[in-house]
Design a protein around this motif. Structure first.
Motif, mmCIF file in Angstrom:
data_model
loop_
_atom_site.group_PDB
_atom_site.id
_atom_site.type_symbol
_atom_site.label_atom_id
_atom_site.label_comp_id
_atom_site.label_asym_id
_atom_site.label_seq_id
_atom_site.Cartn_x
_atom_site.Cartn_y
_atom_site.Cartn_z
ATOM 1 N N LYS A 16 62.421 65.333 26.446
ATOM 2 C CA LYS A 16 61.753 64.609 25.448
ATOM 3 C C LYS A 16 61.905 65.093 24.150
ATOM 4 O O LYS A 16 62.038 66.256 23.908
ATOM 5 C CB LYS A 16 60.260 64.167 25.937
ATOM 6 N N TYR A 17 61.651 64.202 22.997
ATOM 7 C CA TYR A 17 61.684 64.495 21.646
ATOM 8 C C TYR A 17 60.070 65.171 21.327
ATOM 9 O O TYR A 17 59.274 64.225 21.549
ATOM 10 C CB TYR A 17 62.329 63.427 20.866
ATOM 11 N N ARG A 52 62.118 69.110 24.338
ATOM 12 C CA ARG A 52 61.566 69.893 25.278
ATOM 13 C C ARG A 52 62.496 69.483 26.814
ATOM 14 O O ARG A 52 62.310 68.098 27.113
ATOM 15 C CB ARG A 52 60.114 70.063 25.775
ATOM 16 N N ASP A 53 63.235 70.305 27.420
ATOM 17 C CA ASP A 53 64.008 70.053 28.524
ATOM 18 C C ASP A 53 63.656 70.809 29.403
ATOM 19 O O ASP A 53 63.888 72.029 29.924
ATOM 20 C CB ASP A 53 65.659 70.553 27.959
ATOM 21 N N LEU A 83 74.190 67.155 31.871
ATOM 22 C CA LEU A 83 72.967 66.263 31.488
ATOM 23 C C LEU A 83 72.692 66.435 29.835
ATOM 24 O O LEU A 83 72.950 67.334 29.180
ATOM 25 C CB LEU A 83 71.853 66.728 32.073
ATOM 26 N N PRO A 84 72.176 65.355 29.171
ATOM 27 C CA PRO A 84 71.832 65.305 27.952
ATOM 28 C C PRO A 84 71.115 66.454 27.171
ATOM 29 O O PRO A 84 70.506 67.013 28.113
ATOM 30 C CB PRO A 84 71.134 64.068 27.531
ATOM 31 N N TYR A 125 63.402 60.840 28.513
ATOM 32 C CA TYR A 125 64.369 60.338 29.666
ATOM 33 C C TYR A 125 64.354 61.336 30.783
ATOM 34 O O TYR A 125 63.979 62.689 30.849
ATOM 35 C CB TYR A 125 66.005 60.399 28.903
ATOM 36 N N ASP A 126 64.642 60.706 31.849
ATOM 37 C CA ASP A 126 64.653 61.497 33.282
ATOM 38 C C ASP A 126 66.141 61.126 33.886
ATOM 39 O O ASP A 126 66.780 60.049 33.808
ATOM 40 C CB ASP A 126 63.778 61.004 34.252
ATOM 41 N N HIS A 127 66.757 62.244 34.318
ATOM 42 C CA HIS A 127 68.049 62.016 35.075
ATOM 43 C C HIS A 127 68.247 63.141 36.274
ATOM 44 O O HIS A 127 67.436 63.925 36.357
ATOM 45 C CB HIS A 127 69.243 62.508 34.065
ATOM 46 N N ASP A 128 68.932 62.564 37.054
ATOM 47 C CA ASP A 128 69.028 63.407 38.506
ATOM 48 C C ASP A 128 70.489 63.140 38.750
ATOM 49 O O ASP A 128 71.169 61.940 38.799
ATOM 50 C CB ASP A 128 68.001 63.297 39.323
ATOM 51 N N GLU A 129 71.206 64.137 39.170
ATOM 52 C CA GLU A 129 72.817 64.284 39.217
ATOM 53 C C GLU A 129 73.313 65.138 40.666
ATOM 54 O O GLU A 129 72.593 66.230 40.658
ATOM 55 C CB GLU A 129 73.525 64.461 38.239
#
Length: 683
Positions: free
Chosen positions: A420-421, A388-389, A463-464, A432-436
C-alpha cells in the motif's frame, strides 16, 4: 520478430557441436572410467586455477573466493563480478554510478537496479528499487566480504526470492576463524591498496579474536578513496570520485554437546558523502541538476543454526535480517524536482528453513523447506513513491538422487503480498493484494566418465513494488496501465553439459568444462518504459584447466541476443535495447607453489550494432559499439623468508595498452590504464 530463428538454429547447432568437441577429451577418460561402479568413485577433481567451474550442478553459478577477490583488487562489487559470464556492467568502476545486468536483465540506462537481479548480504536482501537515474544501490566495499557467488537465471532462485530473472548476487562477510584457523588467540591483518588511475587508496584493518574454541569475534574497518579517473585518451570522468568508509562486525558462538548449534551476528556498514555532483549518476548529465549527496547502507543479520550429527532430518537455519539503504540528495541547482529527495528503504526479513536428508526406497532426498516473512518500507520521494510491502512466502525444493547418475529437482515457491502507498499524494493512493505460485524442474544425469548433461524449466513472478505506484509515466495513447495490478512474469528454459576429469591430457592435470544454453520470455513488463515483453536467448561457456607444473588457464564466454515488444502497437523490435554484447574472457597463468603467481587476462567484446533503431551519439540509445580487446596483468608474491615473510604483495596492470573503448550498455568510456599495488600482512 526478426532474428529469432537464425539464432535458435545457431544455438542448437552449437549444442550439437559440443559433444564432438568433447570427444578427444572423453576418449582418454574412457579407460579411466572402466570398472567404476558409482559416479562418486571418480573422486574430487582439484583444479589449481584462480576460479573453478561448478560442474557438480546444472545451475549456472560462479563463485569468486577470497583469494581471487584479493587478486582482482576491485574497487566495487560490480567491478569484482564483471568477469562472470553473462554479467554486464553499466559503468561499474564507481560505487553509485553504475549497475549490474545479468543476461540482459537488472540495471538499465535509466534505473540502476530492479528486482530481476537480487542481491543478498548474509541472507539480507539489498536494493531492488527502480530509482530513476540513481544507479546501483550496492555501494558497499568488496573488502568486507570473503566470497561472492553469482547464480544466473531463475532455476536456482526459489529458495531466496521471487521475480528473479537475471540472477542473484550473494555476498558473505568474513569471520574471525577465516584468519585464526579456528585456533584460540588473535590475529591482526592489515592491507593497503593503491591505484594510479584516480590516485586510489584503500586500507583494510582486520582484528580477529578467538578467546575460546566456541566463540570468535571479528572487526574489519575499510577506508577507500578514489579521485576522478581518466579514459584511454586522457579525458577525465568528471564527478566520479568517491570516498567510502566501511566497517563490518561478525561474532559467532558455537554450543551444544556436539557443537551442533551456533549463533552468528554480522553487521556491514558503508557510508559515502559527495558534494556538488550530478543527481544523474548513470550518465553524469546536467539536466537533472546537481546535489550534495550523503549515502548510507547498513545490513544486520542474526543467524541460528542447528545441524546435529545424529539426525539427518535436521539442518535448521533461522535468519533474522535488516537492511537499511538511505540516499539523501539536497539540490544545489534547479531541476525537475527529482534531485531534492531523501530516498530510504528498510527491509526486515525472517527466514526459517531446514534441509532434511532421507531415503524413500532407492531414491535419496535432500529436501529443503522454508517459510519467509518480510516487510519493506520506503519513504515517499519525488519520482519514487513510498510504500509498505508485506510478504509471506513458503518454498519446497527436493533434490532426488536415483542412484544411477540421475538427479531430479522440483522446486515450488508460493508468495503472498499486501502493498500500500503510505505518502500523501492522492494520485498514488491505493492498496493491493497478490498471491502467486511459481516453480521449476531441473534434471541432471552424470555419466561414469565425468560427463554430465542437464536441463531445467522455471517460471517466476515479480510482484509489484512501490515504484509501480507511479503510473504517470505508464501512458499509452488513451490507455492507462495500472502496474500495481500487473505482476511481471517470466519463463526460462535451459539445457547444457559439463565435464570434469583428471589426468586428461597429461599426468597430474585437471579439466572442467561447462556449457549452458538458455532462453527467457518475460512479459507484462513494468520495469522498462514502453516495453511490454522481452525475449532473450544465449549461451554461457566456462572452462578451467591446470597442469601439475603450475600452468593454468581459464575461459569464460557469453553470446546473447534478444527482442522486445512495445506496448504502443505490439510491434516487436529487431533488438532488445538492454542486450549485452557477446564477450570473451581468457586467462593464462603459472604458479610456483604458493610463493609466486603470474597471470595474463584478456577481456574482449564483439562489435555491437543495432540497425533497428535510430542511432545517436548520446546514451542511452544503443548506438553501434566498437568491439574491443583489453589486456590485464596480475602478480602475487608471498615471500617465505626475510622481513616480508608471511606478507602478500600484489601488482596488477589493467588496460595494459591504455585503450580507449566503451563497453556495451555503459554510459561512459571505460577507465584507461590503471596500475594497482597491494600489500597484505597477517600478524
Amino acid at each position: 520478430m526478426t532474428g529469432r530463428n537464425p539464432l535458435r538454429a545457431a544455438l542448437l547447432s552449437s549444442c550439437a557441436l559440443l559433444f564432438p568437441v568433447l570427444a578427444p577429451v572423453l576418449t582418454p577418460v574412457a579407460g579411466f572410467a572402466q570398472g567404476v561402479e558409482q559416479t562418486e568413485n571418480l573422486g574430487t577433481i582439484i583444479l589449481d586455477t584462480k576460479r573453478d567451474v561448478a560442474t557438480d550442478t546444472g545451475v549456472a553459478v560462479t563463485t569468486i573466493d577470497q583469494e581471487e577477490m584479493d587478486d582482482r583488487q576491485a574497487s566495487t562489487i560490480a567491478e569484482l563480478i564483471s568477469s562472470v559470464p553473462g554479467v554486464t556492467l553499466i559503468n561499474g568502476s564507481t560505487p553509485l554510478g553504475g549497475g549490474i545486468n545479468i543476461r540482459g536483465f537488472g540495471a538499465s540506462t535509466a534505473y540502476g537496479a530492479n528486482q530481476k537481479v537480487m542481491v543478498t548480504i548474509d541472507g539480507a536482501t539489498q536494493g531492488g528499487d527502480e530509482v530513476y537515474r540513481i544507479g546501483t544501490q550496492l555501494f558497499t566495499d568488496p573488502e568486507l566480504f570473503r566470497s561472492v557467488s553469482v547464480i544466473r537465471g531463475t532455476i536456482g532462485s526459489f529458495e531466496f526470492g521471487s521475480g528473479v530473472v537475471g540472477g542473484i548476487v550473494q555476498l558473505e562477510t568474513k569471520d574471525a576463524s577465516d584468519f585464526t584457523g579456528g585456533e584460540i588467540g588473535w590475529k591482526f591483518r592489515q592491507g593497503l591498496n593503491f591505484g594510479t588511475n584516480g590516485d586510489a587508496i584503500s586500507s583494510s584493518s582486520i582484528i580477529a579474536w578467538q578467546p575460546t574454541e566456541n566463540f570468535e569475534l571479528m572487526f574489519n574497518y575499510v577506508w577507500h578513496k578514489q579521485d576522478d579517473q581518466e579514459d584511454g585518451d586522457g579525458n577525465r570522468f568528471v564527478d566520479t570520485g568517491f570516498k567510502d568508509p566501511s566497517y563490518a562486525l561478525a561474532a559467532k558462538y558455537t554450543f551444544g554437546g556436539d557443537r551442533s548449534q551456533y549463533l552468528r551476528l554480522s553487521l556491514a556498514d558503508t557510508q559515502s558523502s559527495e558534494r556538488d555532483v550530478p543527481y544523474d549518476r548513470l550518465s553524469s548529465g546536467s539536466s537533472f541538476g546537481r546535489v550534495d549527496s550523503d549515502n548510507h547502507s547498513r545490513t544486520v543479520a542474526l543467524t541460528y543454526g542447528w545441524n546435529p550429527d545424529d539426525n539427518d532430518l535436521i539442518d535448521l537455519k533461522v535468519i533474522l535480517s535488516y537492511a537499511d539503504l538511505e540516499m539523501d540528495n539536497r539540490a544545489l541547482t534547479p531541476s525537475f524536482g527529482f534531485n531534492d529527495a531523501r530516498l530510504r528503504t528498510e527491509t526486515t526479513k525472517l527466514t526459517v528453513k531446514n534441509t532434511a536428508i532421507f531415503n524413500t526406497g532407492s531414491v535419496a532426498h535432500e529436501l529443503r523447506t522454508g517459510i519467509e516473512f518480510s516487510r519493506r518500507d520506503r519513504l515517499d520521494a519525488p519520482s519514487s513513491p513510498g510504500g509498505r510491502d508485506n510478504r509471506v512466502a513458503v518454498f519446497v525444493i527436493d533434490k532426488m538422487d536415483f542412484g544411477n547418475g540421475l538427479t531430479v529437482t522440483p522446486a515450488l515457491r508460493y508468495e503472498t503480498q499486501n502493498i500500500k502507498y503510505v505518502g500523501s499524494t492522492a494520485a498514488f493512493a491505493g492498496e493491493y493484494d497478490h498471491d502467486e505460485l511459481m516453480g521449476g524442474l531441473a534434471a541432471r544425469y552424470e555419466f561414469q566418465n565425468g560427463l554430465a548433461v542437464f536441463a531445467s524449466g522455471a517460471y517466476t513472478v515479480a510482484l509489484p513494488i512501490s515504484d509501480d505506484f507511479d503510473a504517470q509515466n505508464k501512458l499509452n495513447g488513451t490507455k492507462r496501465y495500472n502496474y500495481m495490478e500487473m505482476p511481471e512474469k517470466a519463463r526460462t528454459w535451459e539445457i547444457g553439459a559439463s565435464y570434469s576429469g583428471a589426468d586428461v591430457f597429461a599426468s597430474g592435470d585437471a579439466l572442467s568444462l561447462k556449457a549452458n544454453f538458455y532462453t527467457t520470455d518475460n512479459w507484462s513488463v513494468t520495469s522498462l518504459a514502453s516495453i511490454k515483453a522481452i525475449e532473450v536467448r544465449g549461451v554461457e561457456l566456462e572452462a578451467a584447466y591446470s597442469l601439475g607444473n603450475g600452468l593454468y588457464g581459464e575461459i569464460g564466454a557469453n553470446i546473447t541476443d534478444g527482442d522486445s515488444q512495445l506496448y504502443s502497437d505490439d510491434r516487436w523490435l529487431g533488438r532488445y535495447s538492454e542486450t549485452p554484447a557477446d564477450a570473451l574472457r581468457l586467462v593464462v597463468g603459472k604458479r610456483w607453489d604458493r610463493e609466486l603467481d603470474l597471470s595474463w587476462e584478456m577481456v574482449a567484446a564483439k562489435r555491437y550494432a543495432d540497425n533497428s533503431m535510430t542511432c545517436t551519439a548520446t546514451p542511452p540509445t544503443p548506438c553501434p559499439i566498437s568491439g574491443f580487446g583489453v589486456h590485464n596483468l596480475r602478480a602475487t608474491y608471498r615471500p617465505e623468508q626475510g622481513i616480508l615473510a608471511g606478507a602478500e604483495l600484489r601488482v596488477g596492470i589493467e588496460n595494459l595498452f591504455d585503450r580507449d573503448f566503451r563497453p556495451r550498455l555503459a554510459t561512459r568510456d571505460a577507465p584507461g590504464r590503471n596500475i594497482k599495488f597491494g600489500i597484505y600482512k597477517t600478524f
